[in-house]
Design a protein around this motif. Structure first.
Motif, PDB file in Angstrom:
ATOM      1  N   THR A  94       0.927  -1.300   0.057  1.00  0.00           N
ATOM      2  CA  THR A  94      -0.099  -0.086   0.196  1.00  0.00           C
ATOM      3  C   THR A  94       0.797   1.334  -0.072  1.00  0.00           C
ATOM      4  O   THR A  94       0.398   2.347  -0.036  1.00  0.00           O
ATOM      5  N   ASP A  95       2.136   1.272   0.003  1.00  0.00           N
ATOM      6  CA  ASP A  95       3.036   2.245   0.197  1.00  0.00           C
ATOM      7  C   ASP A  95       3.863   2.685  -0.804  1.00  0.00           C
ATOM      8  O   ASP A  95       4.226   4.024  -1.113  1.00  0.00           O
ATOM      9  N   ASN A  96       4.497   1.613  -1.583  1.00  0.00           N
ATOM     10  CA  ASN A  96       5.560   1.881  -2.747  1.00  0.00           C
ATOM     11  C   ASN A  96       4.815   1.670  -3.985  1.00  0.00           C
ATOM     12  O   ASN A  96       4.247   0.457  -4.245  1.00  0.00           O
ATOM     13  N   HIS A  97       4.597   2.656  -4.838  1.00  0.00           N
ATOM     14  CA  HIS A  97       3.753   2.669  -5.969  1.00  0.00           C
ATOM     15  C   HIS A  97       4.773   2.994  -7.328  1.00  0.00           C
ATOM     16  O   HIS A  97       4.394   3.514  -8.357  1.00  0.00           O
ATOM     17  N   MET A  98       5.994   2.501  -7.245  1.00  0.00           N
ATOM     18  CA  MET A  98       7.049   2.693  -8.315  1.00  0.00           C
ATOM     19  C   MET A  98       6.584   1.894  -9.539  1.00  0.00           C
ATOM     20  O   MET A  98       6.661   2.766 -10.442  1.00  0.00           O
ATOM     21  N   PHE A  99       6.168   1.058  -9.408  1.00  0.00           N
ATOM     22  CA  PHE A  99       5.673   0.270 -10.527  1.00  0.00           C
ATOM     23  C   PHE A  99       4.334   0.446 -11.134  1.00  0.00           C
ATOM     24  O   PHE A  99       3.655  -0.294 -11.775  1.00  0.00           O
ATOM     25  N   SER A 100       3.327   0.957 -10.001  1.00  0.00           N
ATOM     26  CA  SER A 100       1.888   1.003 -10.397  1.00  0.00           C
ATOM     27  C   SER A 100       1.567   2.599  -9.872  1.00  0.00           C
ATOM     28  O   SER A 100       0.515   2.781  -9.198  1.00  0.00           O
ATOM     29  N   PRO A 101       2.143   3.429 -10.662  1.00  0.00           N
ATOM     30  CA  PRO A 101       1.874   4.846 -10.245  1.00  0.00           C
ATOM     31  C   PRO A 101       0.621   5.421 -10.825  1.00  0.00           C
ATOM     32  O   PRO A 101      -0.153   6.306 -10.286  1.00  0.00           O
ATOM     33  N   ASN A 102      -0.153   4.565 -11.804  1.00  0.00           N
ATOM     34  CA  ASN A 102      -1.498   4.989 -12.339  1.00  0.00           C
ATOM     35  C   ASN A 102      -2.527   4.121 -11.685  1.00  0.00           C
ATOM     36  O   ASN A 102      -3.743   4.169 -12.245  1.00  0.00           O
ATOM     37  N   SER A 103      -2.382   3.282 -10.694  1.00  0.00           N
ATOM     38  CA  SER A 103      -3.207   2.111 -10.485  1.00  0.00           C
ATOM     39  C   SER A 103      -3.496   1.881  -8.899  1.00  0.00           C
ATOM     40  O   SER A 103      -4.310   1.214  -8.605  1.00  0.00           O
ATOM     41  N   SER A 104      -2.582   2.578  -8.100  1.00  0.00           N
ATOM     42  CA  SER A 104      -2.482   2.357  -6.788  1.00  0.00           C
ATOM     43  C   SER A 104      -2.618   3.216  -6.041  1.00  0.00           C
ATOM     44  O   SER A 104      -1.982   4.426  -6.301  1.00  0.00           O
ATOM     45  N   ILE A 105      -3.174   3.448  -4.869  1.00  0.00           N
ATOM     46  CA  ILE A 105      -2.992   4.481  -3.844  1.00  0.00           C
ATOM     47  C   ILE A 105      -2.778   4.109  -2.451  1.00  0.00           C
ATOM     48  O   ILE A 105      -3.008   2.976  -2.066  1.00  0.00           O
ATOM     49  N   THR A 106      -2.482   4.931  -1.614  1.00  0.00           N
ATOM     50  CA  THR A 106      -1.912   4.860  -0.329  1.00  0.00           C
ATOM     51  C   THR A 106      -3.131   4.880   0.660  1.00  0.00           C
ATOM     52  O   THR A 106      -3.694   5.969   0.882  1.00  0.00           O
TER      53      THR A 106
END
Length: 623
Positions: free
Chosen positions: A498-510
């Motif tokens: 839930t915290d590192n969105h390096m590879f999912s910047p357009n599909s995951s939120i914290t």
């Protein structure tokens, strides 16, 4: 494990993979006309898995793996502790306060690969291996819990709210969804009373910890019962890095907790019942009561697998040979009748279930606003990112098919392996086909169930595939690569992370709040007695938190006003804008969106004045 001659037709081993190949091909052609490119991927992977089994079905032996020396075991065990220590240090020295670094995920994947190789060492210790596996599960789940000051997710805020009411009033209140399903909340309440811990840590040391430990232990025991120690150890290791298992370990809810009783029930009925049937039957009934008192979806899942286990065993008895069945139709009938009776006369969930049936499980149930209001702000996720998010899940399930074919085959299987493969595939198919048909049964819950049951076939699949390679070091290298590759993608998956969105910047939120955001909610509630408008996640979590605190929280969602770009409707209300919603992903009407404008500028243009600013949250007011 010696095969049993329970299957009638010698062509059965050919029929099953051919049916799998046909089904996978059909899935590919069905998805092509409807522009469902992402669903071509599981079809292709399933087709490959079926073809792999079709090619190796006559010479598949899971006990012909490469044996590693005693000295290699010592080196691998040392690498485990070195990598584990480095992973802890990587979090301690992380550059971003609320984000685990990429190095941590790489180290954890390597640890899983090292552990997988240790399974094939001559000096393997089951108890030490299980303990180290549990440590991996605790590290992956709790590391993200500990970097945030509050609970993570959405549902945990509601469960915190209800648990704190029980703590403050010393009884279970009426009128709530879980008033008649209180087992989860009672356990956390007792833990908090005994230890003095707050809700978050009481949940970690009760529900989350027991879930990690029990799932690892029961999957190991079931794998050992069906095959041997090594398959059980590998299955528990693969389960602990499964993305939905990680998700349910930090996003603690009754749904995830109730599965502990299901696995315990399966193990008792399949393995232990033969030694003392009367005592085990009594314990099984008590476990069924626990399941019914925990969660409705877990209850439905239990009713389905009890029925399908009996049905699968009945098919074996009719088509092949008569054999003792540990799970009879009586268990299925008893549990199903008890479940519906409790829903009808106590909890009232039968009405909710009937409404879902009436609505046809439509996804529109969860839509809270007209799509045209927010369509321009919904984020388009690139295909490469969607592939990254789904690749590990599809690979997990597709590879497990090889193990399922083995377990259901004439040459290698028996009644127990056939039934476990059958019930493992059931929640997977329910979740997947409801999704591609445009319906919903809360798929994430069913894929969690599927990963639990299919971890054993997956462990068997990896062992079968890599042991097919005759060269010792090449086989070990392929095995290490597959485990590390899959582990990294599973751990980095948005559900597990839930915290590192390096590879999912357009599909995951914290789904978490920082210390500054929590303090901002308290401060603004003190200085403003009226309505506070903010984003959906901030408002929803703080509204639940409000009822158990001394502050007069009055948070509401500003999704309509923001989507319509009409801040005049926010007049005489304090508007809180989190820094997290500026140019970043956040929830609007339960959709993940990114605004194409700065709401702070919009408020300023309409005469709002900024009266509060703590860096992470700004407060705006127009009277």
């Amino acid at each position: 494990m010696s095969s049993t001659n329970c299957f009638l037709s010698p062509k059965f081993d050919d029929i099953i993979p051919i049916l799998g190949i046909a089904s996978s091909t059909l899935l590919i052609f069905v998805c092509l006309p409807f522009n469902r490119t992402m669903y071509l991927f599981p079809g292709i992977l399933s087709l490959i898995a079926c073809m792999i089994w079709f090619g190796m079905r006559k010479k598949a032996f899971y006990n012909q793996y490469a044996r590693l020396s005693f000295s290699t075991g010592i080196i691998l065990n040392s690498l485990y502790f070195i990598f584990f220590s480095l992973s802890i240090l990587s979090i301690y020295f992380r550059p971003d306060l609320y984000e685990r670094p990429l190095l941590y995920f790489i180290l954890m994947s390597l640890i899983v690969g090292v552990m997988a190789l240790r399974i094939f060492c001559n000096n393997i210790s089951n108890s030490l291996f299980i303990f180290q596996t549990i440590l991996i599960g605790i590290s992956i789940s709790w590391s993200q819990l500990l970097i945030f000051p509050s609970v993570l997710g959405v549902d945990p805020w509601y469960h915190q709210f209800l648990t704190l009411i029980i703590l403050n009033t010393h009884f279970i209140p009426d009128g709530y969804n879980y008033s008649q399903l209180p087992l989860f909340h009672i356990l956390i309440t007792l833990t908090s009373l005994i230890t003095g811990l707050d809700y978050k840590f009481a949940t970690m040391f009760s529900v989350s910890l027991s879930q990690i430990i029990c799932n690892v232990l029961f999957i190991f025991l079931l794998g050992k019962f069906l095959f041997n120690d090594r398959i059980g150890l590998l299955a528990s290791l693969l389960l602990i890095v499964a993305n939905y298992h990680i998700y349910m370990s930090y996003w603690s809810i009754p749904n995830s907790f109730g599965v502990i009783f299901v696995l315990f029930l399966l193990y008792l009925l399949s393995k232990v019942k033969m030694y003392d049937p009367i005592l085990i039957s009594i314990i099984s009934i008590l476990l069924m009561v626990d399941i019914i008192l925990t969660h409705t979806i877990v209850s439905i899942f239990t009713a389905i697998i009890l029925t399908f286990y009996w049905f699968g065993n009945s098919v074996c008895n009719i088509l092949y040979s008569k054999k003792y069945s540990p799970i009879t139709v009586n268990y299925s009938i008893l549990f199903t009748v008890s479940m519906f009776a409790w829903w009808s006369f106590a909890s009232g969930h039968l009405g909710i279930f009937s409404n879902f049936l009436k609505w046809g499980f439509s996804m529109d149930i969860f839509a809270t606003a007209p799509m045209e209001l927010i369509s321009e702000n919904i984020v388009t996720v690139p295909f490469s990112e969607r592939l990254f998010n789904q690749a590990s899940i599809f690979l997990f399930f597709a590879l497990s098919f090889v193990g399922c074919f083995y377990m259901m085959s004439k040459r290698y299987g028996n009644h127990n392996t056939f039934n476990f493969a059958f019930i493992g595939l059931t929640p997977l198919f329910l979740g997947f086909f409801s999704l591609i048909s445009g319906h919903t049964i809360v798929e994430s819950r069913w894929w969690y169930f599927a990963q639990l049951l299919l971890s054993i076939p997956l462990a068997l699949s990896l062992t079968l595939i890599t042991s097919y390679v005759k060269q010792k070091y090449l086989s070990s290298g392929l095995f290490f690569f597959l485990v590390v590759f899959m582990s990294f993608f599973l751990i980095m998956n948005p559900f597990a992370n839930t915290d590192n969105h390096m590879f999912s910047p357009n599909s995951s939120i914290t789904h978490a709040l920082t210390a500054s955001e929590l303090q901002a909610a308290k401060t603004t509630s003190i200085i403003w007695e009226g309505t506070i408008k903010t984003d959906e996640y901030y408002a929803g979590t703080q509204q639940y938190y409000a009822s158990t605190q001394q502050y007069k929280y009055n948070f509401e969602n500003f999704s309509y006003e923001i989507s319509q770009k009409d801040p005049n409707k926010l007049q005489n209300k304090l508007v809180l804008i989190r820094k997290e919603v500026i140019g970043k992903l956040f929830k609007l009407f339960s959709y993940i969106v990114r605004l194409d404008y700065d709401p702070r500028i919009l408020l300023d243009e309409h005469g709002f004045s900024q009266i509060y600013d703590c860096g992470s949250v700004g407060g705006y007011l127009k009277v």
